[in-house]
Design a protein around this motif. Structure first.
Motif, mmCIF file in Angstrom:
data_model
loop_
_atom_site.group_PDB
_atom_site.id
_atom_site.type_symbol
_atom_site.label_atom_id
_atom_site.label_comp_id
_atom_site.label_asym_id
_atom_site.label_seq_id
_atom_site.Cartn_x
_atom_site.Cartn_y
_atom_site.Cartn_z
ATOM 1 N N ALA A 166 58.455 -7.413 110.726
ATOM 2 C CA ALA A 166 58.483 -6.521 111.874
ATOM 3 C C ALA A 166 59.913 -6.030 112.062
ATOM 4 C CB ALA A 166 57.996 -7.249 113.126
ATOM 5 N N GLY A 167 60.069 -4.726 112.001
ATOM 6 C CA GLY A 167 61.395 -4.126 112.079
ATOM 7 C C GLY A 167 61.694 -3.402 110.788
ATOM 8 N N CYS A 168 61.401 -2.115 110.720
ATOM 9 C CA CYS A 168 61.543 -1.352 109.482
ATOM 10 C C CYS A 168 62.378 -0.088 109.710
ATOM 11 C CB CYS A 168 60.175 -0.960 108.934
ATOM 12 S SG CYS A 168 59.149 -2.376 108.467
ATOM 13 N N ASP A 169 62.928 0.442 108.612
ATOM 14 C CA ASP A 169 63.699 1.673 108.689
ATOM 15 C C ASP A 169 62.768 2.887 108.636
ATOM 16 O OD1 ASP A 169 62.923 1.987 106.025
ATOM 17 O OD2 ASP A 169 64.828 1.263 105.229
ATOM 18 N N ASP A 170 63.354 4.059 108.521
ATOM 19 C CA ASP A 170 62.562 5.285 108.532
ATOM 20 C C ASP A 170 61.631 5.403 107.327
ATOM 21 O OD1 ASP A 170 63.768 6.007 110.882
ATOM 22 O OD2 ASP A 170 65.305 7.257 109.929
ATOM 23 N N ARG A 171 61.933 4.635 106.275
ATOM 24 C CA ARG A 171 61.073 4.642 105.086
ATOM 25 C C ARG A 171 59.935 3.634 105.205
ATOM 26 N NH1 ARG A 171 65.147 3.086 100.574
ATOM 27 N NH2 ARG A 171 65.732 1.646 102.254
ATOM 28 N N GLY A 172 59.920 2.880 106.301
ATOM 29 C CA GLY A 172 58.920 1.847 106.460
ATOM 30 C C GLY A 172 59.241 0.593 105.677
ATOM 31 N N GLN A 173 60.533 0.356 105.434
ATOM 32 C CA GLN A 173 60.951 -0.815 104.678
ATOM 33 C C GLN A 173 61.815 -1.732 105.536
ATOM 34 O OE1 GLN A 173 62.821 0.691 101.075
ATOM 35 N NE2 GLN A 173 60.841 1.008 100.099
ATOM 36 N N ASN A 174 61.688 -3.017 105.290
ATOM 37 C CA ASN A 174 62.380 -4.042 106.068
ATOM 38 C C ASN A 174 63.592 -4.559 105.300
ATOM 39 O OD1 ASN A 174 62.441 -7.312 106.410
ATOM 40 N ND2 ASN A 174 62.187 -6.288 108.377
ATOM 41 N N GLU A 175 64.702 -4.731 105.996
ATOM 42 C CA GLU A 175 65.941 -5.149 105.347
ATOM 43 C C GLU A 175 65.820 -6.523 104.699
ATOM 44 O OE1 GLU A 175 69.659 -5.241 103.803
ATOM 45 O OE2 GLU A 175 68.586 -3.517 104.639
ATOM 46 N N ASP A 234 57.036 -4.025 92.993
ATOM 47 C CA ASP A 234 57.038 -2.911 93.935
ATOM 48 C C ASP A 234 57.280 -3.443 95.342
ATOM 49 O OD1 ASP A 234 56.470 -1.127 91.902
ATOM 50 O OD2 ASP A 234 54.293 -1.213 92.243
ATOM 51 N N TYR A 235 57.838 -2.588 96.192
ATOM 52 C CA TYR A 235 58.115 -3.019 97.559
ATOM 53 C C TYR A 235 56.863 -3.549 98.245
ATOM 54 C CZ TYR A 235 59.522 -3.197 102.388
ATOM 55 O OH TYR A 235 59.762 -3.660 103.659
ATOM 56 N N ASP A 236 55.746 -2.876 98.074
ATOM 57 C CA ASP A 236 54.510 -3.276 98.743
ATOM 58 C C ASP A 236 54.020 -4.646 98.298
ATOM 59 O OD1 ASP A 236 54.536 -0.929 100.124
ATOM 60 O OD2 ASP A 236 53.023 0.069 98.901
ATOM 61 N N GLN A 237 54.415 -5.099 97.113
ATOM 62 C CA GLN A 237 54.058 -6.448 96.675
ATOM 63 C C GLN A 237 54.914 -7.492 97.380
ATOM 64 O OE1 GLN A 237 54.482 -5.209 92.325
ATOM 65 N NE2 GLN A 237 52.874 -6.761 92.175
ATOM 66 N N VAL A 238 56.152 -7.148 97.617
ATOM 67 C CA VAL A 238 57.063 -8.076 98.275
ATOM 68 C C VAL A 238 56.805 -8.126 99.777
ATOM 69 C CG1 VAL A 238 59.501 -8.597 98.743
ATOM 70 C CG2 VAL A 238 58.801 -7.740 96.489
ATOM 71 N N ASN A 239 56.547 -6.979 100.367
ATOM 72 C CA ASN A 239 56.287 -6.904 101.807
ATOM 73 C C ASN A 239 55.028 -6.069 102.071
ATOM 74 O OD1 ASN A 239 57.845 -5.184 104.603
ATOM 75 N ND2 ASN A 239 56.526 -6.971 104.651
ATOM 76 N N PRO A 240 53.867 -6.706 101.920
ATOM 77 C CA PRO A 240 52.609 -5.963 102.061
ATOM 78 C C PRO A 240 52.320 -5.461 103.474
ATOM 79 C CG PRO A 240 52.183 -8.300 101.737
ATOM 80 C CD PRO A 240 53.641 -8.088 101.484
ATOM 81 N N VAL A 241 52.826 -6.156 104.496
ATOM 82 C CA VAL A 241 52.619 -5.711 105.877
ATOM 83 C C VAL A 241 53.979 -5.436 106.507
ATOM 84 C CG1 VAL A 241 51.693 -6.265 108.151
ATOM 85 C CG2 VAL A 241 50.493 -7.048 106.099
ATOM 86 N N ALA A 242 54.305 -4.153 106.646
ATOM 87 C CA ALA A 242 55.579 -3.735 107.227
ATOM 88 C C ALA A 242 55.299 -3.052 108.560
ATOM 89 C CB ALA A 242 56.309 -2.790 106.280
ATOM 90 N N LEU A 243 55.741 -3.668 109.640
ATOM 91 C CA LEU A 243 55.498 -3.164 110.988
ATOM 92 C C LEU A 243 56.783 -2.567 111.551
ATOM 93 C CD1 LEU A 243 53.478 -6.309 112.094
ATOM 94 C CD2 LEU A 243 52.512 -4.067 111.526
ATOM 95 N N GLN A 244 56.684 -1.440 112.171
ATOM 96 C CA GLN A 244 57.876 -0.676 112.559
ATOM 97 C C GLN A 244 58.752 -1.357 113.604
ATOM 98 O OE1 GLN A 244 58.510 2.169 110.830
ATOM 99 N NE2 GLN A 244 60.517 2.281 111.770
ATOM 100 N N PRO A 245 58.229 -1.744 114.785
ATOM 101 C CA PRO A 245 59.134 -2.284 115.808
ATOM 102 C C PRO A 245 59.559 -3.721 115.504
ATOM 103 C CG PRO A 245 56.872 -2.316 116.609
ATOM 104 C CD PRO A 245 56.845 -1.616 115.283
ATOM 105 N N ILE A 282 52.249 -8.815 118.165
ATOM 106 C CA ILE A 282 52.329 -7.722 119.130
ATOM 107 C C ILE A 282 52.494 -6.391 118.402
ATOM 108 C CG2 ILE A 282 53.645 -6.772 121.062
ATOM 109 C CD1 ILE A 282 54.386 -9.633 121.833
ATOM 110 N N ALA A 283 53.359 -6.385 117.380
ATOM 111 C CA ALA A 283 53.564 -5.169 116.600
ATOM 112 C C ALA A 283 52.281 -4.747 115.892
ATOM 113 C CB ALA A 283 54.677 -5.381 115.580
ATOM 114 N N ALA A 284 51.546 -5.732 115.376
ATOM 115 C CA ALA A 284 50.291 -5.430 114.688
ATOM 116 C C ALA A 284 49.265 -4.859 115.664
ATOM 117 C CB ALA A 284 49.746 -6.690 114.015
ATOM 118 N N ALA A 285 49.185 -5.444 116.858
ATOM 119 C CA ALA A 285 48.243 -4.947 117.865
ATOM 120 C C ALA A 285 48.575 -3.519 118.263
ATOM 121 C CB ALA A 285 48.252 -5.869 119.083
ATOM 122 N N GLN A 286 49.849 -3.216 118.414
ATOM 123 C CA GLN A 286 50.253 -1.865 118.771
ATOM 124 C C GLN A 286 49.907 -0.868 117.677
ATOM 125 O OE1 GLN A 286 54.433 -1.984 119.737
ATOM 126 N NE2 GLN A 286 54.088 -2.954 121.736
#
Length: 225
Positions: free
Chosen positions: A42-51, A65-76, A82-86
């Motif tokens: 939870a917490g991603c940049d404009d590309r939808g990627q987490n630091e 691939d990024y999606d293999q390392v972080n399959p669920v990337a939530l923006q806030p 809570i982020a998933a529910a939003q």
């Protein structure tokens, strides 16, 4: 043989990702192939990627691939459930475990699954990240942020891990901030009370460098070398 461990922490902001990267670098220095998964971030940049996920990718030897390392990337940058529910998403431990197993079965010698926050961080109204670790059935590495209150947090987490039926494979004392008062005495207390080997003490490094931090770790308890 692939060895997989779930990395959790005594709290948020204790350096789970930093320690995970250092473990990956130490394993690579020992000649092992490595991979890592940050199932939920939870917490991603404009590309939808987490630091944190990007740091893991930089330290592991597998090219995923990024999606293999972080399959669920939530923006806030808020609690995952809570982020998933939003976002209208339903996080399930069994589904996340399946995604982790895809990486675990790829053949790396060491795979780290990094949690979010602490052991009981919720995924939904019914499950926590502890349920993901239980689904995977792997040993747990505990990152202890060496600061006031860490003894209580560490012992409670270790107790919860054991009650959930998983082995505490080891722990790392990480100085994510200023050196705590009576550091040696606190470390000695943790060494006597935590039922697992101390994998290393990582001092505060400025600037932070995962390869430098790896020099403070011993993987013998994890990989037998």
């Amino acid at each position: 043989m692939t060895r997989t461990y779930f990395v959790t922490g005594t709290d948020t902001e204790v350096g789970k990702t930093a320690v995970s990267c250092a473990l990956l670098e130490a394993a690579a220095s020992a000649g092992l192939s490595t991979a890592a998964v940050k199932p939920v971030a939870a917490g991603c940049d404009d590309r939808g990627q987490n630091e944190d996920a990007l740091q893991l990718m930089a330290s592991m030897t597998a090219r995923l691939d990024y999606d293999q390392v972080n399959p669920v990337a939530l923006q806030p940058a808020i609690a995952p459930h809570i982020a998933a529910a939003q976002a209208g998403r339903n996080l399930q431990a069994s589904r996340l475990a399946g995604l982790c197993r895809g990486v675990m079965m790829a053949g790396s010698d060491l795979v780290l699954i990094e949690g979010a926050g602490g052991w009981r961080v919720p995924l939904s109204s019914r499950e926590t990240l502890a349920d993901l670790a239980r689904e995977l059935g792997v040993g747990v590495i505990l990152v202890v942020g060496m600061r006031l209150g860490c003894i209580n947090h560490a012992l409670l987490t270790a107790e919860a891990v054991r009650r959930d039926g998983l082995p505490l494979a080891g722990w790392v004392a990480n100085q994510a901030g200023e050196t705590m008062s009576c550091y040696p005495e606190n470390l000695d207390t943790l060494r006597r009370w935590l039922p697992a080997p101390l994998l290393g003490e990582i001092p505060r490094l400025d600037p932070w460098n995962a390869r430098s931090a790896a020099e403070f770790l011993s993987l013998q308890a994890l990989i037998g070398k």
